[in-house]
Enzyme design. Structure first.
Site, PDB file in Angstrom:
ATOM      1  CB  CYS A   1      49.802  13.496  -2.565  1.00 64.87           C
ATOM      2  SG  CYS A   1      50.141  12.712  -4.158  1.00 64.87           S
ATOM      3  NE  ARG A   2      52.172  12.459   2.212  1.00 66.51           N
ATOM      4  CZ  ARG A   2      53.287  12.006   2.750  1.00 66.51           C
ATOM      5  NH1 ARG A   2      53.244  11.423   3.936  1.00 66.51           N
ATOM      6  NH2 ARG A   2      54.438  12.130   2.112  1.00 66.51           N
ATOM      7  CB  SER A   3      51.904  19.433   1.937  1.00 69.15           C
ATOM      8  OG  SER A   3      52.581  19.444   0.713  1.00 69.15           O
TER       9      SER A   3
ATOM     10  CG  ASP B   1      53.815   8.950  -0.077  1.00 75.83           C
ATOM     11  OD1 ASP B   1      52.941   9.291  -0.887  1.00 75.83           O
ATOM     12  OD2 ASP B   1      55.034   8.975  -0.320  1.00 75.83           O
TER      13      ASP B   1
ATOM     14  CG  ASN C   1      54.218  21.247  -2.235  1.00 75.40           C
ATOM     15  OD1 ASN C   1      54.547  22.285  -2.805  1.00 75.40           O
ATOM     16  ND2 ASN C   1      53.182  21.215  -1.436  1.00 75.40           N
TER      17      ASN C   1
ATOM     18  CB  CYS D   1      53.844  15.897   2.120  1.00 74.88           C
ATOM     19  SG  CYS D   1      53.417  16.599   0.513  1.00 74.88           S
TER      20      CYS D   1
HETATM   21  P1  4NP Z   1      53.294  13.626  -1.244  1.00 76.62           P
HETATM   22  O1  4NP Z   1      53.350  12.275  -2.126  1.00 76.62           O
HETATM   23  O2  4NP Z   1      54.570  13.630  -0.416  1.00 76.62           O
HETATM   24  O3  4NP Z   1      52.076  13.446  -0.397  1.00 76.62           O
HETATM   25  O4  4NP Z   1      53.217  14.777  -2.220  1.00 76.62           O
HETATM   26  C1  4NP Z   1      54.453  11.995  -2.940  1.00 76.62           C
HETATM   27  C2  4NP Z   1      54.504  12.507  -4.212  1.00 76.62           C
HETATM   28  C3  4NP Z   1      55.583  12.223  -5.035  1.00 76.62           C
HETATM   29  C4  4NP Z   1      56.593  11.430  -4.563  1.00 76.62           C
HETATM   30  C5  4NP Z   1      56.552  10.920  -3.282  1.00 76.62           C
HETATM   31  C6  4NP Z   1      55.483  11.204  -2.471  1.00 76.62           C
HETATM   32  N1  4NP Z   1      57.684  11.104  -5.408  1.00 76.62           N
HETATM   33  O5  4NP Z   1      58.554  10.323  -5.001  1.00 76.62           O
HETATM   34  O6  4NP Z   1      57.757  11.635  -6.542  1.00 76.62           O
END
Ligand code: 4NP
Length: 166
Positions: free
Chosen positions: A18-20, A131, A16, A13
């Site tokens: 939340c989702r992945s 997201d 790294n 994602c």
């Molecule tokens: P993820 O969510 O891609 O599911 O881990 C996010 C976590 C952090 C950020 C963006 C998306 N960020 O911009 O810091």
């Protein structure tokens, strides 16, 4: 078991956190439940470098724990070797997939990149895993609902397509 005989999956994602890492834990539990623990290697990584070394987002950990998943992964960024080392690389949304394909060097590497949304069965209004970072609790619950559905379907397909697994 020889590591090279394991089927390896990398979930990706943006951050790294939340989702992945949630996808990694959901798939690990499905693989364990089917008695296939030693046949798989499952990892996750991010497109971005902002959270390298961090545990998953607290909100993601709390929602995952309520369903029995302990998220202990430490964030890392996708690296060039991943495209050779893994059998399958699964992006959470179209932007992840586009970013991943841009990093590939060969057609063979490109063919390893798929999108999680293509495996969602029970939520026909979703074609990707959104997201949750700027969302409330319902965003994190939705991520887990979509991942539990899509990972189950993805695992079925991997097993059907790979004689070496069973
Ligand atoms: P993820 O969510 O891609 O599911 O881990 C996010 C976590 C952090 C950020 C963006 C998306 N960020 O911009 O810091």
């Amino acid at each position: 078991m020889n590591e090279s005989l394991k089927y390896s999956i990398l979930f990706v994602c943006l951050g790294n956190i939340c989702r992945s890492p949630a996808a990694q834990a959901v798939m690990q539990r499905l693989v364990d439940e089917r008695g296939l623990t030693d046949r798989f290697y499952i990892d996750s990584a991010g497109i971005g470098a902002w959270h390298i070394g961090d545990l998953p987002d607290k909100r993601m950990r709390v929602h995952a724990r309520a369903r029995g998943y302990e998220l202990t992964h430490r964030a890392r960024q996708v690296r060039a070797a991943d495209f050779d080392d893994f059998d399958l690389i699964v992006g959470m949304d179209a932007t992840n997939v586009e970013d991943l394909r841009y990093k590939t060097a060969t057609i063979e590497q490109q063919d390893k990149v798929v999108m999680m949304g293509d495996y969602i069965r029970q939520f026909p209004h979703y074609d990707h895993v959104p997201d949750p970072y700027y969302e409330g609790s319902e965003g994190f619950e939705l991520v887990l609902d979509l991942l539990e559905d899509a990972c189950d379907n993805l695992l079925d397909r991997i097993i059907k397509q790979n004689n070496r697994i069973q």
